[in-house]
Design an enzyme around this catalytic site. Structure first.
Site, PDB file in Angstrom:
ATOM      1  CG  ASP A 103       8.740 -15.390 -20.136  1.00 19.23           C
ATOM      2  OD1 ASP A 103       9.683 -15.735 -19.394  1.00 19.23           O
ATOM      3  OD2 ASP A 103       8.057 -16.203 -20.792  1.00 19.23           O
ATOM      4  CG  HIS A 159       2.248 -16.438  -5.192  1.00 19.58           C
ATOM      5  ND1 HIS A 159       3.423 -16.083  -4.559  1.00 19.58           N
ATOM      6  CD2 HIS A 159       1.287 -15.642  -4.652  1.00 19.58           C
ATOM      7  CE1 HIS A 159       3.165 -15.125  -3.680  1.00 19.58           C
ATOM      8  NE2 HIS A 159       1.882 -14.830  -3.722  1.00 19.58           N
ATOM      9  CE1 TYR A 194      -2.218  -8.941   1.104  1.00 15.99           C
ATOM     10  CE2 TYR A 194      -4.527  -9.568   1.321  1.00 15.99           C
ATOM     11  CZ  TYR A 194      -3.237  -9.866   0.928  1.00 15.99           C
ATOM     12  OH  TYR A 194      -2.953 -11.086   0.359  1.00 15.99           O
ATOM     13  CD  GLU A 205       8.604 -10.341  -6.063  1.00 11.16           C
ATOM     14  OE1 GLU A 205       9.678 -10.667  -6.613  1.00 11.16           O
ATOM     15  OE2 GLU A 205       7.834 -11.154  -5.521  1.00 11.16           O
ATOM     16  CG  ASN A 248       1.712  -6.141  -4.565  1.00  9.46           C
ATOM     17  OD1 ASN A 248       1.682  -7.338  -4.844  1.00  9.46           O
ATOM     18  ND2 ASN A 248       1.215  -5.651  -3.430  1.00  9.46           N
ATOM     19  CB  SER A 307       1.123  -9.883   3.493  1.00  9.02           C
ATOM     20  OG  SER A 307       1.204 -10.597   2.266  1.00  9.02           O
ATOM     21  NE  ARG A 319      -0.809 -14.012   3.625  1.00 11.18           N
ATOM     22  CZ  ARG A 319      -1.518 -13.423   2.663  1.00 11.18           C
ATOM     23  NH1 ARG A 319      -0.951 -12.478   1.927  1.00 11.18           N
ATOM     24  NH2 ARG A 319      -2.763 -13.764   2.447  1.00 11.18           N
ATOM     25  N   PRO A 338      -3.815  -8.158  -9.483  1.00  8.44           N
ATOM     26  CG  PRO A 338      -3.928 -10.470  -9.582  1.00  8.44           C
ATOM     27  CD  PRO A 338      -3.085  -9.307 -10.022  1.00  8.44           C
ATOM     28  CG  ASN A 339      -8.098  -9.992  -6.000  1.00  6.11           C
ATOM     29  OD1 ASN A 339      -9.260  -9.779  -6.332  1.00  6.11           O
ATOM     30  ND2 ASN A 339      -7.481 -11.131  -6.254  1.00  6.11           N
ATOM     31  NE  ARG A 342      -6.865  -9.299  -1.436  1.00  2.91           N
ATOM     32  CZ  ARG A 342      -5.709  -9.503  -2.029  1.00  2.91           C
ATOM     33  NH1 ARG A 342      -4.982  -8.477  -2.429  1.00  2.91           N
ATOM     34  NH2 ARG A 342      -5.272 -10.711  -2.234  1.00  2.91           N
ATOM     35  CB  ALA A 372      -2.848 -14.142  -6.765  1.00  2.03           C
ATOM     36  CG  HIS A 429       4.895  -9.470  -2.210  1.00  4.55           C
ATOM     37  ND1 HIS A 429       3.933  -9.743  -3.149  1.00  4.55           N
ATOM     38  CD2 HIS A 429       6.079  -9.883  -2.731  1.00  4.55           C
ATOM     39  CE1 HIS A 429       4.514 -10.313  -4.192  1.00  4.55           C
ATOM     40  NE2 HIS A 429       5.813 -10.405  -3.965  1.00  4.55           N
TER      41      HIS A 429
HETATM   42  C1  DQA Z   1       0.390  -9.737  -2.017  1.00  9.60           C
HETATM   43  C2  DQA Z   1       0.647 -11.173  -1.561  1.00  9.60           C
HETATM   44  C3  DQA Z   1       0.053 -12.178  -2.529  1.00  9.60           C
HETATM   45  O1  DQA Z   1       0.300 -13.494  -2.071  1.00  9.60           O
HETATM   46  C4  DQA Z   1      -1.435 -11.975  -2.657  1.00  9.60           C
HETATM   47  O2  DQA Z   1      -1.976 -12.863  -3.593  1.00  9.60           O
HETATM   48  C5  DQA Z   1      -1.793 -10.573  -2.949  1.00  9.60           C
HETATM   49  C6  DQA Z   1      -1.092  -9.495  -2.290  1.00  9.60           C
HETATM   50  C7  DQA Z   1       0.841  -8.703  -0.974  1.00  9.60           C
HETATM   51  O3  DQA Z   1       0.916  -7.548  -1.317  1.00  9.60           O
HETATM   52  O4  DQA Z   1       1.071  -9.064   0.183  1.00  9.60           O
HETATM   53  O5  DQA Z   1      -2.751 -10.310  -3.682  1.00  9.60           O
HETATM   54  O6  DQA Z   1       1.123  -9.508  -3.208  1.00  9.60           O
END
Ligand code: DQA
Length: 156
Positions: free
Chosen positions: A98, A91, A34, A109, A85, A113, A118, A21-22, A29, A88, A111
């Site tokens: 699963d 978390h 980012y 995995e 990635n 950031s 954070r 998401p996002n 954003r 959110a 990220h």
């Molecule tokens: C993220 C870090 C997550 O905490 C956040 O919710 C994201 C992006 C990152 O790529 O740094 O949407 O996965």
């Protein structure tokens, strides 16, 4: 005696680069966190790196947890590995954990950031136990490093 048919190794399955998401909002954003590159830029860079590494890649993004679960389930048959990635959902999502465990594929995995620098709610990843490794804080380069790691793992 009939000549033995030449056997070519089966074509390696593509690596799935999956964004949650996002991440479709990358570039717009919170660029101070980012960066200014868009998800399309990340895809272009991943495709170039994959070509250099001799890998095939598929790219997907969804804002919906269930769609991400569906894509990971399909990956079990279709893909050789996963770069994820999960945004959110990292978390919060036992469902993604699963699904990754059920896929039985090497997953890295990523990220953008450094989630450990954070808010404390970002320090916990539900999906890390299903990952061979985690890359955080290196921006979009993290995706390329993840592809390099998978190329190595899949060539073994
Ligand atoms: C993220 C870090 C997550 O905490 C956040 O919710 C994201 C992006 C990152 O790529 O740094 O949407 O996965």
């Amino acid at each position: 005696m009939a000549a033995k048919a030449a056997r070519r190794p089966p074509a390696a399955k593509p690596v799935l680069v999956l964004n949650g998401p996002n991440l479709n909002m990358l570039g717009k954003r919170q660029p101070e966190i980012y960066g200014r590159e868009t998800l399309a830029d990340v895809e272009t860079a991943c495709r170039a790196e994959a070509e250099r590494l001799g890998l095939e890649v598929e790219f997907a993004q969804s804002n919906h947890e269930g769609v991400l679960v569906d894509l990971i389930q399909a990956a079990r048959e279709k893909n050789g590995g996963i770069v994820i990635n999960a945004g959110a959902y990292t978390h919060t999502s036992v469902a993604l954990l699963d699904a990754l465990n059920a896929a039985e594929l090497p997953a890295v995995e990523v990220h953008l950031s450094n989630i450990y620098k954070r808010e404390s709610f970002r320090h916990r990843s539900y999906i890390s136990p299903a990952a061979v490794g985690v890359i955080a804080g290196l921006g979009t380069q993290g995706y390329l490093l993840a592809l390099q790691a998978l190329a190595r793992l899949l060539s073994r």
